[in-house]
Design an enzyme around this catalytic site. Structure first.
Site, PDB file in Angstrom:
ATOM      1  N   GLU A  77     -30.685  39.804 -21.557  1.00 53.06           N
ATOM      2  CA  GLU A  77     -30.853  38.349 -21.551  1.00 53.06           C
ATOM      3  C   GLU A  77     -31.118  37.940 -20.109  1.00 53.06           C
ATOM      4  O   GLU A  77     -30.201  37.873 -19.290  1.00 53.06           O
ATOM      5  CB  GLU A  77     -29.599  37.657 -22.104  1.00 53.06           C
ATOM      6  CG  GLU A  77     -29.340  37.916 -23.571  1.00 53.06           C
ATOM      7  CD  GLU A  77     -30.487  37.437 -24.446  1.00 53.06           C
ATOM      8  OE1 GLU A  77     -31.094  36.394 -24.130  1.00 53.06           O
ATOM      9  OE2 GLU A  77     -30.787  38.109 -25.442  1.00 53.06           O
ATOM     10  N   CYS A 123     -35.379  13.911 -19.497  1.00 52.81           N
ATOM     11  CA  CYS A 123     -35.879  15.226 -19.096  1.00 52.81           C
ATOM     12  C   CYS A 123     -35.061  15.799 -17.944  1.00 52.81           C
ATOM     13  O   CYS A 123     -35.409  15.614 -16.784  1.00 52.81           O
ATOM     14  CB  CYS A 123     -37.343  15.122 -18.685  1.00 52.81           C
ATOM     15  SG  CYS A 123     -38.378  14.346 -19.948  1.00 52.81           S
TER      16      CYS A 123
END
Length: 487
Positions: free
Chosen positions: A217, A235
């Site tokens: 990962e 955002c």
């Protein structure tokens, strides 16, 4: 709080002890696995405040983020694993054709063996122990290597571990790169690593020496694609923003208001403001910022003594700037300007495959059109529309990267599957030895035609009808048995 390192001389014996435990079948009974999962749940339930304090000391992580973003996710994963373990571990009987109707064909879900889990410093509890839940569920023995950089979290986990979990099956090994290298020199049956791509390559190279399967990962540069009609204040959190010039201007104007709304007029003294994990990482971020050719449009004074690095926005960042070469792991947000969406997608395709792509838009039609366009024309581990991080909290969605952002998926059943081996088992009744003697020499054309029809002539069987074909095959097999061989 000082973290005591494990001696490198101890490591081979720890690995061997756990391997012996695995082959003693200690971890295989489902009752044992469920008990250990309950004990891990109790570890978090009984010591929540102590774990939160460790995250506060290492990262100045607020309690809300510690509980909601780390501890509760693990507890939910444990609960789901206990609830579903009987179903996940149950042998799966598979459909077979006519030739194997008398065979017993199944897939057994068996633990892969003794595994190594190496955790990162940015989510030092969550990303170390979340895969561990899957290792317990699958019936593996496991060594956990916490990040030595988050030493308070590593120390607390090390102290609590033997109070709740069976040390014959699960052990903690602490240390720096030297200890990690020693661990990797030993043979494991699976390695699960979360961290940087640079170290991920070393893990992969070392694992290859033993042909050890791995899950990596790695993250990578995850972009937020902000459309012209996006809700700019929403955002936040990705590794960089890619948008048109007009959106950049609107975004930069909003940043001071957003930061003050989240952290007040003095972010450094906000109880919700985190810190950089170490001086080395503080210097790394400072160096990246010093080298950028972009324009720092927001970001106050840094305080190295306090490891405080303010939210920093850099506009007009060139596409191959210093800030665009690696995952930042810090509060720097570069903005890359493009002419349109097509150029944005082309840029994303030109770089390593990201872990996640975050498209933002406030228009349903734009969302649907860009969603299809983006999914058809880019690659990423996942896509999260109009939000950040939250897809990770859904245990039924596979989480993981692709290429440079990672290898393999996990969460929920997929973590169980990661640490499980699907072992195919077929049992044939002895009577089949006589029924199918046609498969042995001396070969004849009749024998060949019959076996080919039985095994591979799907079209003819479909035209005949499954029921008629089955009756016909059983009849032929019966005749074979009665007369020993019709050929």
């Amino acid at each position: 709080m000082k973290l005591n390192y494990t001696s490198t001389e101890e490591v081979p014996q720890i690995v061997e002890d756990l391997r012996k435990s695995f082959f003693s079948n200690l971890t295989k009974p489902l009752s044992y696995r469920k008990n250990q999962l309950k004990q891990l749940y109790n570890l978090f339930d009984d010591n929540e405040q102590e774990l939160c304090d460790a995250l506060q000391k290492d990262l100045r992580r607020p309690r809300s983020e510690a509980v909601l973003g780390e501890i509760s996710i693990i507890k939910q994963e444990i609960y789901d694993s206990i609830k579903n373990l009987d179903t996940w571990a149950k042998p799966e009987f598979v459909k077979v054709g006519i030739a194997h109707k008398l065979n017993r064909c199944q897939i057994r879900k068996e633990p892969v063996g003794n595994v190594l889990i190496i955790g990162p410093w940015n989510f030092p509890i969550l990303l170390l122990l979340l895969p561990f839940v899957g290792a317990i569920s699958a019936g593996c023995t496991a060594i956990l290597k916490p990040s030595e950089i988050a030493e308070n979290c590593a120390t607390v986990i090390t102290e609590l571990f033997p109070k709740y979990l069976d040390q014959n099956s699960y052990r903690i090994v602490n240390g720096d790169a030297k200890v990690a290298t020693t661990l990797l020199e030993n043979r494991f049956d699976h390695i699960f690593y979360t961290g940087s791509g640079k170290i991920g390559k070393i893990v992969m190279e070392t694992a290859a020496k033993h042909l050890t399967p791995i899950t990596l990962e790695l993250g990578g540069k995850s972009p937020a694609i902000v459309a012209n009609d996006a809700d700019i204040p929403a955002c936040i959190a990705p590794d960089y923003v890619i948008c048109e010039k007009s959106v950049q201007e609107a975004f930069v104007k909003e940043v001071p208001r957003i930061v003050e709304e989240l952290y007040g007029p003095d972010p450094q003294n906000s109880p919700d403001s985190s810190r950089i994990i170490s001086q080395r990482h503080f210097d790394r971020l400072t160096d990246l910022l010093d080298k950028t050719e972009g324009k720092v449009v927001y970001g106050g004074d840094k305080d190295k003594n306090d490891l405080f690095f303010p939210a920093t926005v850099v506009s007009d960042v060139p596409k191959y700037d210093s800030l665009m070469q690696e995952e930042l792991f810090g509060p720097i947000l570069p903005i890359v300007v493009v002419e349109n969406l097509d150029e944005a997608l082309e840029f994303i395709r030109s770089k390593d495959i990201p872990l996640v792509i975050y498209p933002f838009s406030n228009n349903e039609k734009t969302i649907e059109n860009s969603r299809l366009n983006l999914l058809d024309n880019t690659r990423s581990g996942g896509v999260l529309i109009n939000d950040c991080f939250m897809h990770f909290t859904v245990s039924t969605l596979p989480f993981g990267g692709q290429g440079h952002s990672g290898i393999g998926k996990y969460r929920g059943k997929r973590t169980f599957d990661t640490f499980s081996h699907e072992r195919s088992v077929m049992t044939s009744p002895y009577i089949l030895e006589r029924l199918l003697e046609v498969r042995y020499p001396p070969y004849t054309e009749k024998k060949f035609n019959f076996m080919f029809w039985l095994l591979y002539s799907y079209k003819k069987r479909n035209e005949t009808g499954f029921f008629k074909a089955t009756i016909g095959a059983i009849f032929v097999l019966f005749i074979s048995y009665v007369f020993y061989s019709p050929f």
